[in-house]
Each structure stands twice: as structure tokens, then as C-alpha cells.
Design a protein around this motif. Structure first.
Motif, mmCIF file in Angstrom:
data_model
loop_
_atom_site.group_PDB
_atom_site.id
_atom_site.type_symbol
_atom_site.label_atom_id
_atom_site.label_comp_id
_atom_site.label_asym_id
_atom_site.label_seq_id
_atom_site.Cartn_x
_atom_site.Cartn_y
_atom_site.Cartn_z
ATOM 1 N N ILE A 1 7.719 16.062 -4.998
ATOM 2 C CA ILE A 1 8.166 15.114 -3.953
ATOM 3 C C ILE A 1 7.100 15.032 -2.876
ATOM 4 N N ILE B 1 -1.767 14.833 0.415
ATOM 5 C CA ILE B 1 -2.769 15.642 -0.284
ATOM 6 C C ILE B 1 -2.117 16.828 -1.003
ATOM 7 N N VAL C 1 6.527 11.697 -6.959
ATOM 8 C CA VAL C 1 7.346 10.623 -6.408
ATOM 9 C C VAL C 1 7.039 10.500 -4.914
ATOM 10 N N GLU C 2 6.592 9.332 -4.491
ATOM 11 C CA GLU C 2 6.202 9.121 -3.098
ATOM 12 C C GLU C 2 7.060 8.001 -2.491
ATOM 13 N N GLU D 1 6.737 6.156 0.324
ATOM 14 C CA GLU D 1 6.062 4.960 0.861
ATOM 15 C C GLU D 1 4.839 4.665 -0.010
ATOM 16 N N GLY E 1 1.456 9.266 4.845
ATOM 17 C CA GLY E 1 1.847 10.190 5.914
ATOM 18 C C GLY E 1 0.619 10.720 6.633
ATOM 19 N N THR E 2 0.618 12.018 6.880
ATOM 20 C CA THR E 2 -0.488 12.601 7.642
ATOM 21 C C THR E 2 -1.812 12.548 6.886
ATOM 22 N N SER E 3 -1.748 12.507 5.561
ATOM 23 C CA SER E 3 -2.984 12.608 4.781
ATOM 24 C C SER E 3 -3.885 11.372 4.828
ATOM 25 N N SER F 1 -5.940 12.222 9.405
ATOM 26 C CA SER F 1 -6.564 13.445 9.903
ATOM 27 C C SER F 1 -7.929 13.128 10.527
ATOM 28 N N THR F 2 -8.640 14.176 10.933
ATOM 29 C CA THR F 2 -9.999 13.983 11.458
ATOM 30 C C THR F 2 -10.994 13.779 10.310
ATOM 31 N N ARG G 1 11.719 6.564 -3.086
ATOM 32 C CA ARG G 1 12.160 7.597 -2.129
ATOM 33 C C ARG G 1 13.175 8.542 -2.754
ATOM 34 N N VAL G 2 12.982 9.825 -2.550
ATOM 35 C CA VAL G 2 13.985 10.812 -2.981
ATOM 36 C C VAL G 2 15.113 10.794 -1.968
ATOM 37 N N ALA H 1 6.966 18.760 -1.475
ATOM 38 C CA ALA H 1 5.657 18.763 -0.796
ATOM 39 C C ALA H 1 5.629 17.598 0.187
ATOM 40 N N ILE I 1 13.938 17.156 3.175
ATOM 41 C CA ILE I 1 14.148 17.327 1.727
ATOM 42 C C ILE I 1 15.006 18.570 1.484
ATOM 43 N N LEU J 1 0.883 13.656 12.124
ATOM 44 C CA LEU J 1 1.733 14.805 12.455
ATOM 45 C C LEU J 1 1.340 16.012 11.615
ATOM 46 N N GLY K 1 -0.373 24.439 6.136
ATOM 47 C CA GLY K 1 -1.668 24.208 5.491
ATOM 48 C C GLY K 1 -2.490 23.102 6.102
HETATM 49 P P1 FAD Z 1 1.658 14.221 4.178
HETATM 50 O O1 FAD Z 1 0.309 13.692 4.005
HETATM 51 O O2 FAD Z 1 2.378 13.778 5.389
HETATM 52 O O3 FAD Z 1 2.473 13.811 2.884
HETATM 53 C C1 FAD Z 1 3.867 13.947 2.765
HETATM 54 C C2 FAD Z 1 4.377 12.763 1.975
HETATM 55 O O4 FAD Z 1 5.735 12.948 1.646
HETATM 56 C C3 FAD Z 1 4.289 11.444 2.749
HETATM 57 O O5 FAD Z 1 3.408 10.555 2.090
HETATM 58 C C4 FAD Z 1 5.727 10.943 2.765
HETATM 59 O O6 FAD Z 1 5.846 9.546 2.672
HETATM 60 C C5 FAD Z 1 6.328 11.674 1.582
HETATM 61 N N1 FAD Z 1 7.792 11.790 1.677
HETATM 62 C C6 FAD Z 1 8.521 12.112 2.772
HETATM 63 N N2 FAD Z 1 9.825 12.053 2.471
HETATM 64 C C7 FAD Z 1 9.926 11.689 1.168
HETATM 65 C C8 FAD Z 1 11.017 11.425 0.301
HETATM 66 N N3 FAD Z 1 12.286 11.528 0.714
HETATM 67 N N4 FAD Z 1 10.761 11.030 -0.985
HETATM 68 C C9 FAD Z 1 9.479 10.938 -1.437
HETATM 69 N N5 FAD Z 1 8.418 11.150 -0.625
HETATM 70 C C10 FAD Z 1 8.628 11.529 0.648
HETATM 71 N N6 FAD Z 1 -6.824 19.102 7.959
HETATM 72 C C11 FAD Z 1 -8.099 19.350 7.583
HETATM 73 O O7 FAD Z 1 -8.337 20.118 6.656
HETATM 74 N N7 FAD Z 1 -9.160 18.743 8.208
HETATM 75 C C12 FAD Z 1 -9.001 17.924 9.262
HETATM 76 O O8 FAD Z 1 -9.970 17.375 9.777
HETATM 77 C C13 FAD Z 1 -7.680 17.707 9.725
HETATM 78 N N8 FAD Z 1 -7.472 16.934 10.800
HETATM 79 C C14 FAD Z 1 -6.200 16.664 11.200
HETATM 80 C C15 FAD Z 1 -6.009 15.846 12.302
HETATM 81 C C16 FAD Z 1 -4.719 15.488 12.678
HETATM 82 C C17 FAD Z 1 -4.509 14.613 13.857
HETATM 83 C C18 FAD Z 1 -3.600 15.950 11.937
HETATM 84 C C19 FAD Z 1 -2.226 15.523 12.308
HETATM 85 C C20 FAD Z 1 -3.786 16.790 10.853
HETATM 86 C C21 FAD Z 1 -5.086 17.159 10.478
HETATM 87 N N9 FAD Z 1 -5.322 18.007 9.405
HETATM 88 C C22 FAD Z 1 -6.591 18.296 9.008
HETATM 89 C C23 FAD Z 1 -4.195 18.556 8.640
HETATM 90 C C24 FAD Z 1 -3.916 17.731 7.378
HETATM 91 O O9 FAD Z 1 -4.123 16.369 7.608
HETATM 92 C C25 FAD Z 1 -2.489 17.962 6.884
HETATM 93 O O10 FAD Z 1 -2.272 19.350 6.770
HETATM 94 C C26 FAD Z 1 -2.237 17.321 5.528
HETATM 95 O O11 FAD Z 1 -2.669 15.990 5.474
HETATM 96 C C27 FAD Z 1 -0.749 17.381 5.201
HETATM 97 O O12 FAD Z 1 -0.577 16.823 3.923
HETATM 98 P P2 FAD Z 1 0.833 16.795 3.228
HETATM 99 O O13 FAD Z 1 0.648 16.256 1.864
HETATM 100 O O14 FAD Z 1 1.453 18.138 3.324
HETATM 101 O O15 FAD Z 1 1.706 15.818 4.127
#
Ligand code: FAD
Length: 537
Positions: A29, A33, A52-53, A55, A60-62, A65-66, A195-196, A230, A238, A340, A373
Motif C-alpha cells: 500500500i 519511494i 496499490v497507490e 493518487e 506524496g512526500t516522495s 523532498s530536497t 485507494r485502499v 508503506a 491505514i 510531510l 526513514g
Molecule cells: P510518500 O512518498 O508520502 O508515499 C506514501 C504514498 O502512500 C503516497 O503516494 C500516498 O498517496 C499513498 N497512500 C496514502 N494512503 C493510501 C491509501 N489509502 N491507499 C493507497 N495509497 C495510499 N529524504 C532524503 O533522503 N533526502 C532529502 O533530500 C530529503 N528531503 C526532504 C525534504 C522534505 C521537505 C521532506 C518533507 C522530506 C525529505 N526527505 C528527504 C524525506 C523523504 O522525502 C521521505 O522520507 C520519503 O519520501 C517518504 O516516502 P514514503 O514512500 O514513505 O511516503
């Protein structure tokens, strides 16, 4: 092996049918990244997996980032030695897997005096030792004429010295896409806009997920022996669908970036500046722009995506004045983004102090959750989550002997040479070929073979990129293409308004949109582009 229909957007219906018919080993889920990395790690080990994503991949945050694959120098100062060691190891690994998505760049640490320089050098030296940094990547110090040549813009009255060390620049959304596609090439499946909405259980054990297609409204169940949560900032939501509490709660930290034109801030080098409240503000030149970031403030509600405020923009401008003597104005901004950080709560610590380490939890009903992470450590995080899921479903977890490059990562020469070679077959400006290699790596030729016409006179985006996004990268909406596939909304913001119509035109023809759908897509993207510049006071 390319599984089924891969990510061809026009074959979505068939993909959804297959998802309903199959019993998977693993359902992932979240297509950030973390989820993308899990799909790849699971599929390479022979598990049948589906991602399964809700949007779009990386929505999301991925994508916010910077964009640094960093060894985590900052975490050394906080005493998080294991984070530094692991980050340095993973950074090397990502560079091997996709050199175009982990490009070594010098990062300048300007110092106000010799004492500060020494402090930086001691830190950087320890960091290089811990990370076993290669000789050619070791830091060097500059001052006087040498520093002036390296970065003419730096105000040497305030910062007469600099320590320069290696960091790696990526594109987060493209890194996600490369991992999703690698997972598919290894036999996995991935669906966006799905969406889940619930957990499917048999005898109180999680055995699948209930999903709703965001395009058709259709709901159905996908069955799997194991489910990994995830969902980044939404992992708690979730878990609540599972009806069981998480062992720890999450804290969301907001971080913003703004983009300004290179002619307003003509920096040559990436710079690590320090804000008045002692936080890093990175300055990253990219193409015709430079972006600045980031902030780190508590955000309360994961249901509401954060907006950029005027005060935050001013906060990022402050070091620009101190380091370069340049007073930027809010009107100079071309665009912005807010993300976020999904952090694991630690008692008594502010968001700045909380460790960026990740944890994997298993609920009583068998839902595996991975939280925390960073982008940099995604591969290791994915491995840990897959290992836990393998234990759960009784699948032998194996260490991979050979790590295949990510799609586009099969590069044996320098990126500069790749860009030059590309112009031999496809005549274009240096900036255009460099951009293509940064985004698509060794696949740039295949992308351009689908269309080599620039969408705007002297523009940066080619028509082949839109075709590629639809046929190979699951783009379903105009926003997907403008924001996360071509990245035009971020790195070519001056062009993005003009790109809306030509991209919509190609998508409408290829995906059979009627005039109303096309109009809706255009309206939505225009609204988003405007909102990116509408800073809340
Ligand atoms: P996300 O990318 O948010 O993915 C989660 C996904 O789950 C989303 O796409 C969402 O749509 C999906 N989702 C949510 N609910 C559901 C549902 N019900 N059904 C299906 N899908 C769902 N890290 C670094 O290593 N280097 C950097 O330079 C860096 N800079 C950063 C700068 C900022 C401002 C921020 C906020 C973070 C930064 N980070 C950096 C950290 C890094 O970006 C995050 O740790 C990472 O992108 C998180 O990835 P994720 O897959 O866990 O979350």
C-alpha cells in the motif's frame, strides 16, 4: 521479464481485472519511494507482488523532498552514527543502480571564520571515514581567489572560507518511477489511482485489501497472503483500517521549497547555508532555476496537505541575503512545493530532533507497517519490510547476489558524455540533452524515438516524453505528466503554463478523453499551478 501490460495507461481496465483475479503473495500500500522500493525488492526475490497507490506514484512526500541522496552529515552532529553509516552505504548503492538519479555534486559549506571552518572539517572528515568515501569524493577547503572562482556569488566578507564535500543529487519522483518499473520488469504489478479503503480479513487475519478506483468509482477486493503498509504520512490511517493501534504514533513535519529563476540567483554550486535558528537551508541550482529549502515544522493533520506560507518563504530568503547579498522578493518565486516527513514520535523531542530512522511493525492481524526513514535509505528499508513479510507468509528471504540497474541506469560513461552522445542522434541544445539524461538516463533515446519535437519553441519538454509517460509510466492525468513525469512544473516553471494545452492535447488523443474530461484536466492543473504561487499569509 516484463509482466503483463506493465504501466501502459491505456490498458488500465485489463490491469484492474488481473488484480481482482489473482491471489498475490504480497500487496504493497503506497506508491512513494518506500512502496516502490518494496515492490522491486519483493519482485526480484520471486514474490508475486502488487503495489496499490491512491493518487499517483510519488504524489506524496516522495516528489517533494530536497532531492538529495545524502550521507546525512547533519545526523552525525546529532550522534546518529548508524544513520550516517547506513546512509553512506545506501548512497553508493543508489549511484550504482542509477547514476543519473544519484549524481555526485559538490556541496559548499561556507564558514564565517577559521573556527567554524575547523568545526566543519572535523565533522566532514569523521563523516567521510564512517561512510568510507572514495578518494576522489573527499572534501577540500577553499578561501580567497580560489573560493571566488568556485562560487563568485558568495559574500566573502561574511564567509571567507568554505569546506566543500560530496553529496548526490537525485530526482525523487523519477527515482520512484524507476523503482516501480523495475518491480514490474521483475514480474510485479503496480496501479495508481486505486485507494485502499479497508482491510480484507479471513479469520481475523489480513488477507487482502478493499480498494476503490479513483477514476471509475468501482470498488473490489485484492487478495494477498501478506500486506505491507508503506503509506508514508498516512501509515496511521491505514493501521486504523486494520482496527488495531500502531505500537508508536507518527509525527508529521512540514518542509517547503521555493524555486527562483537562475538570473535572480545565479549560483554555480549547491550550498548548505545555515538559517538564523541553526537549521540547514540548501540552495540547489538546477537548469534555468535554483531551488531553496527547507523548513521543519510540526504539521497536525495528515488529511490536509500543507500549504506554503509567506513567512516560510521569507525564512528561506533570509540566508540568501546573508550568504550572497541578494534580496529576493516573493514575486521572484516561480513555484514552490511542500512535503510531510513521516517521523516516528519520540517523547520530548521537536520535529528537528527526532531521528529519521525507520521501523517495521507487525500487527496482531498480520499487517506489516513500515514507518519513518528517508529517501536515501529506501532500498534498505524496502529489504527490511520484505524480510518481515517473508517471515509472515513463510517465504524464504534471500539476499540478492546481483543487483540489476534500475531502468535507465545502465550507464557506463559520465552523464556529460551521455548527454553529448544523445545530441549526435537527436540534435538539441546542451541544456536539453542534460535534462533528458538527468530524468531518463540511458532510456533517453527510447523516449525521444517516440517523438523528438519540442512542445514549445526552444522549450525543454519533448512530445516523446508525453507518449512515454502514457505508454511506459502509467500517467493517467495531466497533473501526472506535468508534475511527476516530465517534472516541468518544478524545473521549467516558466514554461509550465504554456505546456498545459499541448500536453493535454496529446493525452486527450491517446487516452480518448472527451472535451469535458480534457477541460477538467486543464482546469485542475491551472488551479494547481496558481496555488503553488499563492502563499498564505
Ligand atoms: P510518500 O512518498 O508520502 O508515499 C506514501 C504514498 O502512500 C503516497 O503516494 C500516498 O498517496 C499513498 N497512500 C496514502 N494512503 C493510501 C491509501 N489509502 N491507499 C493507497 N495509497 C495510499 N529524504 C532524503 O533522503 N533526502 C532529502 O533530500 C530529503 N528531503 C526532504 C525534504 C522534505 C521537505 C521532506 C518533507 C522530506 C525529505 N526527505 C528527504 C524525506 C523523504 O522525502 C521521505 O522520507 C520519503 O519520501 C517518504 O516516502 P514514503 O514512500 O514513505 O511516503
Amino acid at each position: 521479464m516484463v509482466s503483463g501490460m506493465g504501466l501502459d495507461s491505456s490498458l488500465r481496465e485489463q490491469l484492474l481485472k488481473e488484480a481482482q483475479a489473482e491471489q498475490f503473495d504480497l500487496i504493497v500500500i503506497g506508491g512513494g519511494i518506500t512502496g516502490a522500493g518494496i515492490l522491486r525488492e519483493a519482485s526480484l526475490r520471486g514474490l508475486s507482488a502488487i503495489l496499490v497507490e491512491a493518487e499517483d506514484f510519488a504524489s506524496g512526500t516522495s516528489s517533494k523532498s530536497t532531492k538529495l541522496i545524502h550521507g546525512g552529515l547533519r545526523y552525525l552532529a546529532m550522534g546518529h552514527i548508524h544513520v550516517v553509516r547506513e546512509a553512506a552505504r545506501e548512497r553508493k548503492r543508489v549511484h550504482e543502480l542509477a547514476p543519473h538519479l544519484a549524481e555526485p555534486r559538490w556541496l559548499m559549506l561556507p564558514a564565517a571564520n577559521r573556527f567554524e571552518l575547523t568545526k566543519y572539517v572535523v565533522g566532514v572528515t569523521a563523516y567521510e571515514k564512517l561512510g568510507q568515501v572514495a578518494k576522489q569524493d573527499k572534501h577540500f577547503n577553499l578561501s580567497g581567489a580560489e573560493l571566488e572562482k568556485f562560487e563568485p556569488l558568495l559574500d566573502q566578507n561574511n564567509f571567507p572560507h568554505a569546506c566543500v564535500y560530496r553529496e548526490y543529487l537525485t530526482d525523487d519522483a523519477r527515482l520512484v518511477m524507476a523503482n516501480v518499473r523495475a518491480g514490474i520488469q521483475a514480474g510485479g504489478k503496480a496501479v495508481n489511482k486505486l485507494r485502499v479503503t479497508g482491510m480484507y480479513k479471513e479469520q481475523n487475519r489480513v488477507r487482502g485489501v478493499e480498494v476503490t478506483c479513483q477514476l471509475s468509482g468501482e470498488s473490489f477486493v485484492i487478495k494477498g497472503r501478506g500486506v505491507i503498509n508503506a503509506a508514508g504520512p498516512w501509515v496511521e490511517q491505514i493501521c486504523s483500517l486494520d482496527g488495531l493501534p500502531m505500537p508508536k504514533s507518527m509525527v508529521l513535519s512540514k518542509g517547503i521549497h521555493v524555486v527562483v529563476p537562475a538570473d535572480k540567483l545565479p549560483v554555480k554550486q549547491m550550498t548548505f547555508s545555515v538559517s538564523l535558528d541553526d537549521r540547514p537551508v540548501f540552495i540547489v541550482p538546477r537548469g534555468n532555476t535554483a531551488y531553496l529549502g527547507t523548513t521543519d515544522t510540526l504539521h497536525k493533520d495528515a488529511e490536509v496537505w500543507p500549504e506554503v506560507t509567506a513567512a516560510e518563504v521569507e525564512y528561506l530568503f533570509e540566508p540568501i541575503k546573508r550568504y550572497y547579498g541578494i534580496q529576493l522578493d516573493r514575486q521572484d518565486c516561480l513555484t514552490s512545493w511542500a512535503g510531510l516527513r513521516p517521523l516516528i514520535f519520540e517523547t520530548g523531542k521537536s520535529t528537528k530532533e527526532i531521528s529519521r530512522k525507520d521501523e517495521v511493525w507487525l500487527s496482531e492481524s498480520g499487517l506489516v507497517t513500515i514507518a519513518g526513514g528517508k529517501l536515501t535509505g529506501y532500498r534498505k528499508m524496502a529489504e527490511d519490510a520484505v524480510r518481515k513479510a517473508c517471515e509472515l507468509i513463510g517465504f524464504k528471504f534471500e539476499t540478492l547476489d546481483l543487483d540489476e540497474p534500475l531502468p535507465g541506469g545502465d550507464i557506463s560513461t559520465s552523464l556529460r558524455q551521455c548527454a553529448l552522445d544523445l545530441t549526435q542522434s537527436f540534435p538539441m541544445e546542451d541544456k536539453q540533452s542534460e535534462r533528458m539524461i538527468q530524468l531518463y538516463g540511458a532510456e533517453s533515446r527510447e523516449v525521444l524515438s517516440k517523438g523528438k519535437e519540442s512542445l514549445l519553441p526552444n522549450g525543454s519538454v519533448f512530445d516523446g516524453e508525453v507518449a512515454w509517460a502514457i505508454e511506459e509510466e502509467g500517467a493517467q492525468s495531466l497533473e501526472d505528466v506535468l508534475y511527476r513525469r516530465t517534472r516541468a512544473a518544478l524545473y521549467s516553471p516558466v514554461e509550465s503554463l504554456e505546456l498545459v494545452d499541448p500536453i493535454a492535447e496529446i493525452m486527450a488523443v491517446r487516452l480518448g478523453w472527451n472535451p469535458e474530461r480534457k477541460e477538467r484536466e486543464v482546469a485542475k492543473v491551472n488551479q494547481l499551478l496558481a496555488a503553488d504561487l499563492d502563499f498564505r499569509s
